[in-house]
Design an enzyme around this catalytic site. Structure first.
Site, PDB file in Angstrom:
ATOM      1  N   ARG B 247      17.721 -22.730  -6.605  1.00 26.43           N
ATOM      2  CA  ARG B 247      17.722 -23.663  -5.480  1.00 26.43           C
ATOM      3  C   ARG B 247      16.561 -24.631  -5.673  1.00 26.43           C
ATOM      4  NH1 ARG B 247      22.017 -22.008  -4.968  1.00 26.43           N
ATOM      5  NH2 ARG B 247      23.071 -21.042  -3.175  1.00 26.43           N
ATOM      6  N   GLU B 276      19.642 -32.302  -1.875  1.00 23.24           N
ATOM      7  CA  GLU B 276      20.921 -32.685  -2.494  1.00 23.24           C
ATOM      8  C   GLU B 276      21.806 -33.407  -1.485  1.00 23.24           C
ATOM      9  OE1 GLU B 276      22.521 -29.037  -4.041  1.00 23.24           O
ATOM     10  OE2 GLU B 276      20.762 -28.699  -5.303  1.00 23.24           O
ATOM     11  N   HIS B 294      24.403 -29.831  -9.183  1.00 20.14           N
ATOM     12  CA  HIS B 294      24.578 -28.477  -8.633  1.00 20.14           C
ATOM     13  C   HIS B 294      25.976 -27.933  -8.976  1.00 20.14           C
ATOM     14  CE1 HIS B 294      23.306 -25.548  -5.210  1.00 20.14           C
ATOM     15  NE2 HIS B 294      24.022 -24.927  -6.135  1.00 20.14           N
TER      16      HIS B 294
END
Lengths: 331, 331
Positions: B247, B276, B294
């Site tokens: 993360r 993000e 991601h």
């Protein structure tokens, strides 16, 4: 006259090494060589190559060669005193081996220095194509992530059947790495290798028919030139991936480009091309290919090690000791 | 009135599943879900979320959630009948676990479905940064190869000391892959894992001080938020590489960008970011970083498997069977 004398006789007792063009390891580590040898740089001379060679024809015993400047039979003929060709490459398709054999000229390659690095980069290219890493990086850098909700899925490596073309020093290292990632590895090679348990196929067409991907790791010879042709690519299939870290001409590049553009294969990771440094422009717009400028062996560490191998071969030659990495005359 | 009735009662006996925003696996495989459940799509409703939730407050027992739309305490409070939160992610930082525990709401994650793919992509990012694959691809596509004689060397993987931050399902898989490539693997984790022989360091600063690279694979918790700070990066050093597939907020991103721009670390491969889909623009011009949106778990195969895990958890819940991948309440 002074200048000519200076050309013909080294300033001291250093042995002469001829370079038609500097190989990358020499460019990076020139001082290692210039401290120990008198370097004859044809590429810095105002003379045409032919004239430069004629000037040193009687004295030059050793050529340190670059893959970008082949040592042809013509060049060998211009050097009647030549006894040794030293290459920084693993593959020797840039040296006329038949002419060397005929003349009794020794040839050394770089041995195993680049094998781990080439194998790592082959795996990197394979992951990259399967998982769209370079394409993903472009997507982010172009600012597309915040504006596009598209989910582009790659393909899982685990369980994929991967065929190694040429299970030599590099191919075996690639196999071990992919095995650790859960790929099902098989191979084709001149002979079956009884020291491994990977499945052997007698030729590349059988291999392609039974695989999801091919990793090309073999030497370029008359037998392997254009071995990966349209038939092999169609046998690999529409999802199939090809990685080439060996030599461009092992694949029929015109057919490869056609198959990629038309979707007859799924993707490619290419470090090598038929006409380097020229890369087919049709590939530049494709997201399912990754293109490298022939440098899978290029690391700081391998270049240091390669310089040591080159120096050891040169020093062995001039002190009449056995060469470190000679190529057998049956090559 | 008819419409309201239609909203409140499913057209048949299908159980309701609430989605505030569709997770990627749902988007790709919606038909699997819509065949078996009545999907309440808050994101397609003209109603504000609050009003939409109020309409279904008494009936919604299950939320299928997306990492892009956190399940906060506020949302949980609006759903008094909620009994289960189903996530397609491995990490659960987007769910208020304390509120779920307090209310006795069960939570499922995706289990091990993405672990191999994330590990493969972590290795791909590491090779890519070390060996400059994405940078090399840009070099070729920009047409620089024929005009530039520059030799850009990467770094060898073999012998590099690589520290895994979090030796869970993903971290262990990364460790095994890098071990096969000749890296010297060590790790830090909440506890030492006695089932492996990799060297354990009690904290990330010790790990960084003893490593050439860090691969971040741990969960994002209050304890790990900004764990990779300026001190850790400086301990890693100017040649050091960081890969993050966990993360974004585990790394202090402002400091990471500063260290990369100023050369205080050597490079980074980043799949995740603090905010993000926004990626710090300072990174776009750097050749020593690789940026992914991601998606290290995003493969056709893992999405198929993930859909099956989500469906199994949903079906288990509605038939009062044990959940397939429940998160323990001590999480």
């Amino acid at each position: 006259m002074d200048q000519q004398n200076d050309h013909q006789s080294p300033p001291d007792d250093l042995h002469q090494i001829l370079l038609l063009r500097p190989p990358p390891v020499f460019t990076i580590h020139e001082h290692y060589f210039s401290n120990k040898f008198h370097i004859l740089k044809a590429y810095e001379s105002p003379l045409p190559t032919h004239d430069f060679l004629r000037e040193y024809a009687q004295s030059v015993k050793v050529v340190l060669c670059s893959a970008a400047r082949p040592i042809t039979a013509d060049i060998i003929r211009e050097l009647p005193a030549l006894e040794l060709v030293v290459s920084q490459a693993t593959g020797l398709n840039h040296i006329d081996m038949a002419e060397c054999r005929r003349r009794g000229i020794s040839v050394t390659n770089i041995g195993d220095v680049f094998s781990d690095d080439v194998a790592d980069a082959a795996v990197g290219l394979f992951i990259d194509v399967m998982r769209r890493i370079t394409a993903g990086d472009r997507f982010v850098r172009h600012g597309s992530w915040p504006v596009s909700g598209e989910y582009s899925l790659g393909f899982k490596l685990g369980g994929k059947k991967v065929g190694i073309v040429g299970l030599g020093n590099i191919g075996l290292r690639v196999a071990i790495r992919l095995d650790a990632m859960g790929c099902i590895v098989s191979y084709t090679s001149r002979q079956q290798k009884h020291s491994t348990t990977f499945t052997f196929y007698p030729n590349v067409l059988h291999l392609a028919s039974n695989c999801d991907a091919l990793i090309v790791c073999c030497s370029l010879t008359n037998a392997t030139r254009h071995m990966i042709n349209n038939t092999v690519m169609r046998a690999l299939g529409k999802q199939g991936v090809i990685v080439n870290v060996a030599r461009g001409a092992i694949i029929d590049e015109v057919e490869l480009v056609k198959c990629l553009v038309e979707g007859e294969i799924g993707g490619a990771g290419l470090d090598v091309f038929e006409n380097e440094p020229n890369v087919p422009k049709e590939l530049f717009g494709l997201d399912n290919v990754v293109l490298l400028p022939h440098r899978t062996g290029f690391t700081t560490e391998s270049f240091h090690d390669a310089a040591q191998v080159l120096l050891s071969n040169l020093e062995a030659f001039f002190t009449n000791k056995p060469l470190l990495t000679p190529i057998s005359s049956e090559f």
